[in-house]
Every structure is written in structure tokens, then in C-alpha cells.
Design a protein around this motif. Sequence first.
Motif, PDB file in Angstrom:
ATOM      1  N   LYS A 215       3.176   5.688   2.996  1.00  0.00           N
ATOM      2  CA  LYS A 215       2.873   5.818   0.861  1.00  0.00           C
ATOM      3  C   LYS A 215       3.797   6.308   0.126  1.00  0.00           C
ATOM      4  O   LYS A 215       3.707   5.242  -0.382  1.00  0.00           O
ATOM      5  CB  LYS A 215       1.098   6.676   1.492  1.00  0.00           C
ATOM      6  N   LEU A 216       4.539   7.513   0.633  1.00  0.00           N
ATOM      7  CA  LEU A 216       5.367   7.466  -0.530  1.00  0.00           C
ATOM      8  C   LEU A 216       6.809   6.896  -0.573  1.00  0.00           C
ATOM      9  O   LEU A 216       6.843   6.112  -1.786  1.00  0.00           O
ATOM     10  CB  LEU A 216       6.236   8.662   0.381  1.00  0.00           C
ATOM     11  N   ASP A 217       6.644   6.249   0.152  1.00  0.00           N
ATOM     12  CA  ASP A 217       8.114   4.929   0.293  1.00  0.00           C
ATOM     13  C   ASP A 217       7.055   3.142  -1.137  1.00  0.00           C
ATOM     14  O   ASP A 217       8.209   2.775  -1.733  1.00  0.00           O
ATOM     15  CB  ASP A 217       8.280   4.128   1.715  1.00  0.00           C
ATOM     16  N   GLU A 218       6.292   3.414  -0.035  1.00  0.00           N
ATOM     17  CA  GLU A 218       5.406   2.542  -1.031  1.00  0.00           C
ATOM     18  C   GLU A 218       4.803   2.685  -2.244  1.00  0.00           C
ATOM     19  O   GLU A 218       4.906   1.719  -3.314  1.00  0.00           O
ATOM     20  CB  GLU A 218       3.641   1.695  -0.143  1.00  0.00           C
ATOM     21  N   ALA A 219       4.186   3.878  -2.703  1.00  0.00           N
ATOM     22  CA  ALA A 219       4.646   4.753  -4.213  1.00  0.00           C
ATOM     23  C   ALA A 219       5.696   3.929  -4.483  1.00  0.00           C
ATOM     24  O   ALA A 219       5.290   3.753  -5.829  1.00  0.00           O
ATOM     25  CB  ALA A 219       4.031   5.366  -3.862  1.00  0.00           C
ATOM     26  N   GLU A 220       6.576   4.357  -4.260  1.00  0.00           N
ATOM     27  CA  GLU A 220       8.259   4.860  -5.004  1.00  0.00           C
ATOM     28  C   GLU A 220       8.579   3.116  -5.403  1.00  0.00           C
ATOM     29  O   GLU A 220       8.551   2.590  -6.238  1.00  0.00           O
ATOM     30  CB  GLU A 220       8.837   5.196  -4.314  1.00  0.00           C
ATOM     31  N   VAL A 221       7.967   1.689  -4.906  1.00  0.00           N
ATOM     32  CA  VAL A 221       8.122   0.629  -4.488  1.00  0.00           C
ATOM     33  C   VAL A 221       7.298   0.192  -6.216  1.00  0.00           C
ATOM     34  O   VAL A 221       7.566  -0.547  -6.976  1.00  0.00           O
ATOM     35  CB  VAL A 221       8.376   0.297  -3.511  1.00  0.00           C
ATOM     36  N   GLN A 222       6.049   0.435  -5.678  1.00  0.00           N
ATOM     37  CA  GLN A 222       4.879   0.537  -7.261  1.00  0.00           C
ATOM     38  C   GLN A 222       5.603   0.873  -7.943  1.00  0.00           C
ATOM     39  O   GLN A 222       5.782   0.705  -9.459  1.00  0.00           O
ATOM     40  CB  GLN A 222       3.930   0.761  -6.525  1.00  0.00           C
TER      41      GLN A 222
END
Lengths: 232, 249
Positions: A62-69
Motif C-alpha cells: 500500500k505504501l508503494d502504491e501511495a508513493e506512486v500516486q
Amino acid sequence: MDEGNLSAEFDLAATMQQIDLQIDEMTKILRDEAGHLHMLFDRYHTNIARSRMHTKGPMLRKLDEAEVQLTDARQKAKRLIELHGMLVNIQKVNQMMVHGASDESAGWMLKFSAYIGAVSNICLGQLKYVMGEYRKTLTSIREQVMLLWMDRELSAKLRIILSINTSRLDQFLRLAHEVEITYADMSLLSSGGPETAGDLHERIMLRLVSNRLRSAEELNMIANLFPQWRYQ
Amino acid sequence: MNEAAHHKISAFKANQYASLFKSLNQKVDLLFEHLNNDFLITTNKVKKYTAMARTRLAEARLPEQLKLKITGAARSFDTIMVELQYHDIIRQKLEHIYTTEKWLADEFNDLFSNAVDARPRMILIMRELIELAINQLNQLKEEYLFAANKIQRLLRALWADKDVSRELHLFLFNTSENLRNVIKSIDHIIAMHRQLLAEPWTGPVASTDHRARLLADVKKLYTMESERKVFNQTFQMVEEEEIVDEIFF
């Protein structure tokens, strides 16, 4: 009261100066907004990095995805600097008109004051475009942040604040509205438009304006208003 | 965003006119402010004088002749307060003008931002609406001047009576600046409308039948007889006679 003569009291230099001051405030708002968003996303990225240090499993993804967003949202925020540039270009057009109209015998080959209407219309179109893009940018960023915020666990870790402050946008739109009214009133002062774009002098004028509104988006706006004109 | 063949309104015109009608409404807003200032200044003064008159009339030892004069003054103040309600009528008429200009601003805005899907409606009778607005504004200006002058005459008559003006501390306050602001505003808005009418229009216009239907829709805005009169005069129409069918049981 001479109700027929709208141009009798019109002072181009003073009007353009007023517009320029208002645009100055608008550019400052865009800079402040961009700066604020940059700081916000910096903070979120820092929180992501901190959270990563003691996170495992699904939350890590989730943190990885949040970083992308958030990287994407930060990229969108750079749009505000482009819009800042467009407003500065409008000021350049204003300066050109003031300079040209004040010294119409200086070999310009055309009477600038005769094109106030057409040029005001172009600036009006550009202004509305910038207003729309600013609104769109903030809305898009807000939607992205909201999606992250809705994950309560993630938003607690990153300390995401849902609301994107719209007070700067509101202030910007109030100023833009005043500038819009001024350009609209100026557009009545002289004729000219796509019907006369074949006219040599109007083509010269469009060329001069296009030289100052050089980006593809800006040129596209001019082409929209003057379909027979193409910058080459 | 390019002009779509079905309505033939250029992006240039849509862009310009969307903002022009917005500008006109901004000037109507300013006119509201001037009218409001005018109304408040006169109302507050008259309320003060009315209160003074009532206080004096309540005094036991007021000489009979003076009592009569102050009673007369109080009646004049009441007349002035009634006359001041013309502001409310003028405001309502301005709101109707604002409404039609907003329709046009919104439609042109739609056209500019989404030419393909936009469907001009009131734009088809734009020139009629501009002409109507000019006539309405001219009438409004006359009504305002008439009422403002009437009030000024009443006040001057009271002030000219030395006893009344002394007893009520009546000073002839100057409303000429307010009047000038209001008239200047109205004149400027009329001038902009005339300029718009002078611009060539190559956009679509309504067919005769469609025009009649659209004008009928616009006429529904006008609840006051004086407004309907201006409407009918502008379009050379007659007022429909009200047919009253009463059924007696």
C-alpha cells in the motif's frame, strides 16, 4: 451623459496596468499554491519513508502504491507553474498593446488601437483556459488524495489531510473574474475577428500576439478563436 | 471547441459574448449598490426627521399652528417613505434584466466550452432581448428620475418652511451624488447594450414561430404591468385580454 461613446473615457495604459497588477496577484497565488502542494507532498513522502522502516506485508504494498500516486499528484502540481507562465505571457501581450498603441507612428505598420477588441478576446480565452486548468488540476489532485485518505490505516500512517485548501483558488477566481470583465469590456471597443482574419494587418497582429503566446496550448487557443489563422 | 455547423456561432463570438453578458450583470450589481446607497441615505434621514416630528408632537406646550405644520411634515415624511418603495420596484425590474442576461451568458459559456453538445436557445432571440433591455433600462431611468425628483421637491418644500426646518433640524441633504451615480450606471449599461446591437451578428436566429414561443417564455418573467407594457411596445404586441369565466352556483 454621452451614453453612446464607450471609448471616450477609455485609457488603455491605465487599464492594462490594472490588469497587470491583478495578474501579478494571480501569479503569486499560483506560486504559493504550487509551493504549498510541494511541501505537502514532501511531507507525505517523508512519512512513507518513515513508515516503510517498520512495516511488513500488505501495508508495504500500500505504501508503494501511495508513493506512486503521490508522485503523480506532485507531477500534476507542476502544472501550476506552467499556468503561471501563461499568465506572464498575457502580460507580455498587454505590454505589446500599450507600447504599440502609444507609438503608432513608430513604423509598426498597423494601428494597434484598432485591434484592442480582437486581442482582448484572445487574452480572455487564455485567461479562461488558465482558470479552467487550475480548477481541473486541484480537483484531480484532491481526488487522488481522497482515494488514499479513504484507506484509514494508510492515511493514519501518512497523516493524510483530506481537504485541499481552496481559499487560494477562490481568491484567484475572484481576481480572474475582474480581469475577465475588463477584457470583455475592451472587446467592445473595436471590431475585428475571425471574419476579417484574412486582412493583412490583422494577420500581422495575430503574428505579434502568437510570438508571445508560444506554447502549443496557447497557439491552439488562438487557432480556436481564429480558425483561419495558423502560426508558422 | 471549434464552431459546430449546427449553430454557426464562432468560438470568438461565444467567448466574447459569454464574458460581455457577465460584465453587464456585474454592472447591474454595481447599479444595485448605488440604488441601495441612495435608498439607505434617504430612508435614514427621513426616519430621523419622522422621529423628531413625533417627539415634538408629543410635547404638551406646542403652539397649535406649529403643531399643524409638524403634523403636515410628518405626513410628507410618510409620503416620502411610500415613494421610496420605487427602489423596490426598480430592483425587481433590474433582477429581471439580470436574469435574461444570465441566460445568455450561460448559453454562450456552454457554447465556448462545449460547442458540439451545446444547444443555443435564448441566443436565438439575443438581439430582441438586448433591444428589450435597452427599453426597460430607459423606462427604469425615467421612473427613478421622476420618483427622486418628487422626493426632492417634498423635502425642499419642508425645508423652505423655516419653522419646520428649525423644529425638526431639517437639513437639505444632498442626494445629487447618488443620483449621478445611478444615472451614470444606467447610461453606461445602456451604451454597452447599444454597442452590442451595433455589432454584426451572423449567428442563428429563431424562426417566426420559435421566436414567438421564446418571447412568450421571456414574458413570463414580467409580473408588473409597466414591464409588460414595455415588452409589448418593444415587440408590437397587445396584452392578452383576461377572460374571466365565472361560474355562479
